[in-house]
Write a protein that holds these residues in place. Sequence first.
Motif, short mmCIF file in Angstrom:
data_model
loop_
_atom_site.label_atom_id
_atom_site.label_comp_id
_atom_site.label_asym_id
_atom_site.label_seq_id
_atom_site.Cartn_x
_atom_site.Cartn_y
_atom_site.Cartn_z
N LEU A 36 0.94 -1.05 -0.11
CA LEU A 36 -0.09 -0.01 0.02
C LEU A 36 0.77 1.31 0.09
O LEU A 36 2.07 1.16 0.18
CB LEU A 36 -0.83 0.04 1.20
CG LEU A 36 -1.83 -1.18 1.29
CD1 LEU A 36 -2.57 -1.17 2.63
CD2 LEU A 36 -2.73 -1.34 0.16
N SER A 37 0.20 2.51 -0.05
CA SER A 37 1.02 3.57 -0.12
C SER A 37 1.72 4.02 1.14
O SER A 37 2.85 4.70 0.86
CB SER A 37 0.04 4.81 -0.61
OG SER A 37 -0.71 5.09 0.40
N GLN A 41 3.06 -0.96 4.95
CA GLN A 41 1.63 -1.53 5.10
C GLN A 41 1.09 -2.25 3.75
O GLN A 41 1.84 -1.90 2.72
CB GLN A 41 0.52 -0.36 4.95
CG GLN A 41 0.85 0.50 6.25
CD GLN A 41 0.45 -0.08 7.73
OE1 GLN A 41 -0.52 -0.59 7.84
NE2 GLN A 41 1.47 -0.10 8.40
N PHE A 42 0.56 -3.33 3.79
CA PHE A 42 0.12 -4.21 2.86
C PHE A 42 -1.21 -4.78 2.72
O PHE A 42 -1.74 -5.05 3.84
CB PHE A 42 1.18 -5.22 2.48
CG PHE A 42 1.38 -6.40 3.65
CD1 PHE A 42 0.83 -7.36 3.64
CD2 PHE A 42 2.21 -5.88 4.79
CE1 PHE A 42 0.82 -8.35 4.72
CE2 PHE A 42 2.38 -6.92 5.79
CZ PHE A 42 1.65 -7.99 6.07
N ALA A 43 -1.84 -4.99 1.66
CA ALA A 43 -2.96 -5.81 1.52
C ALA A 43 -2.63 -7.21 1.55
O ALA A 43 -1.49 -7.65 0.97
CB ALA A 43 -3.75 -5.44 0.10
N SER A 163 7.45 7.58 9.51
CA SER A 163 7.05 6.43 8.74
C SER A 163 5.90 6.49 7.68
O SER A 163 5.54 5.23 7.10
CB SER A 163 6.60 5.31 9.66
OG SER A 163 5.65 5.65 10.73
N TYR A 164 5.42 7.51 7.61
CA TYR A 164 4.34 7.89 6.52
C TYR A 164 5.04 8.36 5.19
O TYR A 164 6.01 8.48 4.97
CB TYR A 164 3.49 9.08 6.92
CG TYR A 164 2.50 8.85 8.01
CD1 TYR A 164 2.35 7.29 8.53
CD2 TYR A 164 2.10 9.52 9.03
CE1 TYR A 164 1.67 7.03 9.73
CE2 TYR A 164 1.27 9.20 10.24
CZ TYR A 164 1.12 8.14 10.62
OH TYR A 164 0.22 7.76 11.72
N ASP A 165 4.09 8.24 4.14
CA ASP A 165 4.26 8.93 3.02
C ASP A 165 3.09 9.76 2.54
O ASP A 165 1.85 9.55 3.01
CB ASP A 165 4.62 7.99 1.76
CG ASP A 165 5.38 8.69 0.62
OD1 ASP A 165 5.85 9.82 0.65
OD2 ASP A 165 5.50 7.87 -0.50
N ALA A 166 3.20 10.95 1.74
CA ALA A 166 2.32 11.64 1.36
C ALA A 166 0.81 11.15 0.66
O ALA A 166 1.04 10.43 -0.49
CB ALA A 166 2.75 13.00 0.57
N ALA A 167 -0.08 11.08 1.37
CA ALA A 167 -1.15 10.59 0.65
C ALA A 167 -2.46 10.70 1.70
O ALA A 167 -2.46 10.76 2.63
CB ALA A 167 -1.37 9.04 0.41
#
Length: 190
Positions: A36-37, A41-43, A163-167
Amino acid sequence: MAKVLVETSARHLHVTKEALEILFGEGYELTHKKDLSQPGQFATNERVTVVGPKGEMPGVSILGPERNAVQVELSLTDARKIGVAAPIRESGDITGSGACKLVGPKGELEIKEGVIAAKRHIHFTPDQAKEANVENGEIVSVKITSADRSATLGDVVVRVSPSYDAAMHIDTDESNACGCAGVVYGEIVK
């Protein structure tokens, strides 16, 4: 105005190791479907049925990795359809939230709290937040332009972490209301 990628977050849940083993069997591990973005994190390929007093919702996906609490994220339409109270909350704020039953291939789990409608939010790294001129916890509005249903969404919480990325994440109700399709960007409005 700063632009940000807008992603639709469909119904899903997060599970603990203990919940995963109740639903799928002892020693079971989540299987990675796609990233995921948000980094890490992942599906997964795993699906469960979410059951409420008025109905059930089969095929709800689990997102990984495992967490320290079970959390079910539904749109308000989903929650009403199955008769579950889902307060609008930030992820992780599940105290006193909705209850439901989860049904997996190996077992069932009643959760007394953990069902929420996720508060719309934007993830940023500290550098991205600085560039967008926003701070952690700040509430902003985001203008989403589409062919036929442009809208400005208020009450968007800014969440900042290395630990985030822009979304920006909105649920399916919000996405449909704005006519989102394909790759969508929004503009932060203060």
